[in-house]
Enzyme design. Structure first.
Site, PDB file in Angstrom:
ATOM      1  N   TYR A 185       0.793  -1.346   0.312  1.00  0.00           N
ATOM      2  CA  TYR A 185      -0.074   0.333   0.038  1.00  0.00           C
ATOM      3  C   TYR A 185       0.628   1.230  -0.056  1.00  0.00           C
ATOM      4  O   TYR A 185       0.266   2.309  -0.856  1.00  0.00           O
ATOM      5  CB  TYR A 185      -0.955   0.078   0.604  1.00  0.00           C
ATOM      6  CG  TYR A 185      -2.307  -1.168   0.732  1.00  0.00           C
ATOM      7  CD1 TYR A 185      -3.003  -0.320  -0.563  1.00  0.00           C
ATOM      8  CD2 TYR A 185      -2.965  -1.355   1.672  1.00  0.00           C
ATOM      9  CE1 TYR A 185      -4.314  -1.250  -0.425  1.00  0.00           C
ATOM     10  CE2 TYR A 185      -4.070  -1.985   1.826  1.00  0.00           C
ATOM     11  CZ  TYR A 185      -4.554  -1.847   0.555  1.00  0.00           C
ATOM     12  OH  TYR A 185      -5.796  -2.789   0.248  1.00  0.00           O
ATOM     13  N   ALA A 243     -10.304  -7.547  -2.763  1.00  0.00           N
ATOM     14  CA  ALA A 243      -9.834  -8.057  -1.493  1.00  0.00           C
ATOM     15  C   ALA A 243     -10.362  -7.937  -0.829  1.00  0.00           C
ATOM     16  O   ALA A 243     -10.825  -8.105   0.191  1.00  0.00           O
ATOM     17  CB  ALA A 243      -8.555  -8.420  -1.861  1.00  0.00           C
ATOM     18  N   GLU A 244     -10.256  -5.968  -0.790  1.00  0.00           N
ATOM     19  CA  GLU A 244     -10.543  -5.890   0.780  1.00  0.00           C
ATOM     20  C   GLU A 244     -11.919  -6.591   0.948  1.00  0.00           C
ATOM     21  O   GLU A 244     -13.156  -6.396   2.334  1.00  0.00           O
ATOM     22  CB  GLU A 244     -10.061  -4.438   0.680  1.00  0.00           C
ATOM     23  CG  GLU A 244      -8.974  -4.187   0.930  1.00  0.00           C
ATOM     24  CD  GLU A 244      -7.770  -4.535   2.098  1.00  0.00           C
ATOM     25  OE1 GLU A 244      -8.443  -5.545   2.992  1.00  0.00           O
ATOM     26  OE2 GLU A 244      -7.255  -4.483   2.413  1.00  0.00           O
ATOM     27  N   ALA A 245     -13.070  -5.901  -0.285  1.00  0.00           N
ATOM     28  CA  ALA A 245     -14.253  -6.411  -0.216  1.00  0.00           C
ATOM     29  C   ALA A 245     -14.599  -7.784   0.388  1.00  0.00           C
ATOM     30  O   ALA A 245     -15.723  -7.902   1.406  1.00  0.00           O
ATOM     31  CB  ALA A 245     -15.183  -5.883  -1.054  1.00  0.00           C
TER      32      ALA A 245
END
Length: 234
Positions: free
Chosen positions: A119, A169-171
């Protein structure tokens, strides 16, 4: 392979994320009825197709099965018309030699992408923080179009990666993020803000707390943390 046509059909988006969670959790016992990723150090990857609705162009994302981190993607080079495998600079040395076993239909291996998968580096290259980055269907379509078949720059790759990581991915990890995309990102764009990035940064810690509380009972979780879709293997 889970596949999402990137449009404003929220039911299909939810169904896609459910199938992605099941794919990550395949072969690992669920905890609190939540799918759990593979054990660390296994050499497996989960592939996901993103498809543009208006021209059927497809980008295949490759996530590490043990932690759902994006390692690279496959697209079609517009100059050669060949399917190319692309890996982030920090993954290239380890994965470039086995690109055909990850992207089985790739025809060529592209040079390392002009950014790392972290990130920190993606935000630096994109020139925008995750909190301020626009998420939503139209944002993902724009970022997809900016990289598909093109000459890669740090900026266009980083923006595409940041948006797709968070909306895929985060969802999958957090149903709260899925809900935000459905409620705010289907027909417009929204900034992730601090609440979403706080969840993203703490997935490992929250997963660990879930593993403990499911074994022992108890555990204090915020409303957002309660809506967990995928646990990290513990």
């Amino acid at each position: 392979r889970p596949s999402w046509t990137v449009d404003s059909d929220s039911a299909k988006y939810s169904s896609f994320l459910d199938s992605l969670r099941e794919e990550f959790g395949r072969g690992t016992p669920k905890v609190c009825n939540i799918p759990v990723t593979k054990k660390a150090n296994n050499d497996k990857f989960v592939l996901v197709n993103l498809v543009l609705p208006f021209n059927r162009n497809t980008i295949t994302l490759a996530f590490r099965a043990s932690d759902a981190y994006l390692v690279g993607f496959q697209d079609r080079d517009s100059k050669t018309n060949k399917l190319r495998a692309n890996f982030f600079s920090d993954e290239y040395r380890a994965l470039s030699g086995k690109y055909k076993s990850i992207f089985t239909d790739a025809e060529v291996l592209a040079p390392a992408l002009p950014c790392a998968s972290t990130y920190t580096d993606l935000q630096n290259k994109a020139g925008v923080s995750r909190e301020k980055l626009s998420l939503g269907v139209s944002s993902l379509q724009t970022a997809f179009t900016a990289v598909y078949g093109k000459v890669f720059t740090g900026k266009n790759v980083a923006k595409f990666a940041l948006i797709s990581i968070q909306m895929v991915a985060e969802a999958a990890r957090f149903k709260y993020i899925e809900d935000q995309v459905i409620n705010r990102g289907m027909y417009s764009s929204f900034e992730a803000g601090a609440r979403i990035t706080l969840l993203e940064n703490n997935w490992s810690k929250i997963s660990e707390q879930y593993h403990k509380s499911c074994k022992l009972g108890g555990g204090q979780f915020t409303e957002e943390e309660m809506k967990l879709g995928l646990l990290l293997y513990n």
